[in-house]
Design a protein around this motif. Structure first.
Motif, PDB file in Angstrom:
ATOM      1  N   GLY A   1      69.589  33.792  20.320  1.00  0.00           N
ATOM      2  CA  GLY A   1      69.886  33.940  21.739  1.00  0.00           C
ATOM      3  C   GLY A   1      69.379  35.247  22.335  1.00  0.00           C
ATOM      4  N   LYS A   2      69.565  36.351  21.613  1.00  0.00           N
ATOM      5  CA  LYS A   2      69.107  37.652  22.136  1.00  0.00           C
ATOM      6  C   LYS A   2      67.585  37.658  22.249  1.00  0.00           C
ATOM      7  N   GLU A   3      66.943  37.113  21.225  1.00  0.00           N
ATOM      8  CA  GLU A   3      65.482  37.036  21.206  1.00  0.00           C
ATOM      9  C   GLU A   3      64.987  36.140  22.343  1.00  0.00           C
ATOM     10  N   ARG A   4      65.752  35.068  22.597  1.00  0.00           N
ATOM     11  CA  ARG A   4      65.375  34.115  23.662  1.00  0.00           C
ATOM     12  C   ARG A   4      65.479  34.786  25.024  1.00  0.00           C
ATOM     13  N   ILE A   5      66.540  35.540  25.248  1.00  0.00           N
ATOM     14  CA  ILE A   5      66.693  36.267  26.521  1.00  0.00           C
ATOM     15  C   ILE A   5      65.569  37.303  26.659  1.00  0.00           C
ATOM     16  N   GLY A   6      65.293  38.011  25.583  1.00  0.00           N
ATOM     17  CA  GLY A   6      64.245  39.033  25.593  1.00  0.00           C
ATOM     18  C   GLY A   6      62.885  38.451  25.921  1.00  0.00           C
ATOM     19  N   HIS A   7      62.614  37.299  25.357  1.00  0.00           N
ATOM     20  CA  HIS A   7      61.346  36.608  25.598  1.00  0.00           C
ATOM     21  C   HIS A   7      61.233  36.182  27.065  1.00  0.00           C
ATOM     22  N   PHE A   8      62.337  35.652  27.596  1.00  0.00           N
ATOM     23  CA  PHE A   8      62.363  35.216  29.001  1.00  0.00           C
ATOM     24  C   PHE A   8      62.144  36.408  29.936  1.00  0.00           C
ATOM     25  N   LEU A   9      62.852  37.484  29.631  1.00  0.00           N
ATOM     26  CA  LEU A   9      62.779  38.712  30.432  1.00  0.00           C
ATOM     27  C   LEU A   9      61.347  39.255  30.457  1.00  0.00           C
ATOM     28  N   ALA A  10      60.733  39.255  29.285  1.00  0.00           N
ATOM     29  CA  ALA A  10      59.371  39.793  29.173  1.00  0.00           C
ATOM     30  C   ALA A  10      58.358  38.961  29.969  1.00  0.00           C
ATOM     31  N   GLY A  11      58.700  37.693  30.232  1.00  0.00           N
ATOM     32  CA  GLY A  11      57.790  36.827  30.969  1.00  0.00           C
ATOM     33  C   GLY A  11      57.978  36.877  32.478  1.00  0.00           C
TER      34      GLY A  11
ATOM     35  N   ASP B   1      70.955  44.750  30.099  1.00  0.00           N
ATOM     36  CA  ASP B   1      71.484  45.006  28.762  1.00  0.00           C
ATOM     37  C   ASP B   1      71.585  43.662  28.037  1.00  0.00           C
ATOM     38  N   VAL B   2      70.559  43.370  27.256  1.00  0.00           N
ATOM     39  CA  VAL B   2      70.478  42.063  26.596  1.00  0.00           C
ATOM     40  C   VAL B   2      71.665  41.852  25.648  1.00  0.00           C
ATOM     41  N   THR B   3      72.051  42.898  24.945  1.00  0.00           N
ATOM     42  CA  THR B   3      73.163  42.777  23.996  1.00  0.00           C
ATOM     43  C   THR B   3      74.457  42.405  24.715  1.00  0.00           C
ATOM     44  N   ALA B   4      74.724  43.058  25.837  1.00  0.00           N
ATOM     45  CA  ALA B   4      75.948  42.768  26.598  1.00  0.00           C
ATOM     46  C   ALA B   4      75.905  41.371  27.195  1.00  0.00           C
ATOM     47  N   LEU B   5      74.742  41.011  27.684  1.00  0.00           N
ATOM     48  CA  LEU B   5      74.555  39.682  28.269  1.00  0.00           C
ATOM     49  C   LEU B   5      74.789  38.607  27.210  1.00  0.00           C
TER      50      LEU B   5
END
Ligand code: XBP
Ligand code: MG
Length: 229
Positions: free
Chosen positions: A51-61, A69-73
């Protein structure tokens, strides 16, 4: 003889991804972010496990990624998800409860190899199998316990190591391409039961692809026939 069955969780034990998706969206809303992951988008995002990686990937796009704060989210997403699952939002897929009971009766060892967060697995097992649920599984390796998530073999290797087993006498059950690749890279034969989000996945590296784990009298349900190699 078959010695152990290593289970994936999301998509395999239960059809969880819609609840994951809703929980991501709820966490985004609660954080004041105007993001919404549709089913169509989520299908693409599932290529990134975790999930964290998925949010990070989305954010980067995003064209102009906001500070966040991906961890908090992700923590908020997990809180939402575990509450929904504890409330009975998902049940086990067909044949899962029977297979677990039969395996146990036959002395086949059971384990979990998953990319998701340990709290999510605990919530699912308790809700779907009752208080004894978690104890059915001798070993559980989940989420950030290994350096690389599926499709890397790390999670399956860690389970095998914890059980003191070679891959040859075991079988993995998976629903997705990333999961099948992870298990195969760890040397495990894999049975694939694709679901809602994984029906179009390339599962060619699985030993067999089944719609689900079946009903009691179906021939492929007999454990003695399940352990190729
Ligand atoms: C499942 C996943 C998980 C869940 C989200 O993959 O990729 O990331 O979608 O879980 P698999 P978290 O079934 O192959 O293990 O948000 O807790 O990471
Ligand atoms: Mg899965």
């Amino acid at each position: 003889a078959l010695r152990a069955i290593l289970f994936d969780v999301d998509g395999t034990l239960a059809e969880t991804e819609e609840v994951h998706r809703q929980s991501f969206n709820a966490a985004f809303r609660a954080a004041g972010l105007d993001w919404h992951w549709s089913r169509e988008l989520y299908r693409e995002l599932l290529a990134v496990t975790g999930g964290k990686e998925r949010i990070g990937h989305f954010l980067a796009g995003l064209p102009a990624p906001p500070r966040c704060d991906v961890t908090a989210l992700h923590r908020a997403k997990t809180e939402r998800y575990t509450a929904l699952v504890a409330g009975g939002a998902v049940g086990l897929r067909p044949g899962v409860a029977r297979l677990l009971a039969e395996a146990r009766a036959a002395g086949v060892r059971l384990a979990i190899a998953t990319t998701t967060t340990p709290a999510n697995v605990a919530a699912l097992l308790a809700a779907a199998l009752g208080p004894e649920g978690p104890a059915l599984f001798e070993v559980m390796v989940a989420g950030d316990a290994v350096p690389r998530k599926k499709p890397a073999p790390d999670v399956y290797q860690a389970v095998l190591e914890a059980m003191g087993l070679d891959p040859a006498g075991c079988i993995a059950i998976e629903d997705s391409r990333n999961g099948v690749l992870s298990a195969r890279r760890a040397g495990l034969p894999v049975l694939a039961t694709p679901g809602l989000y994984t029906g179009d996945d390339d599962l060619r590296h699985a030993l067999a692809v089944l719609s689900d784990l079946g009903e009691p009298d179906a021939p492929y349900c007999h454990l003695s026939g399940a352990g190729a190699g």
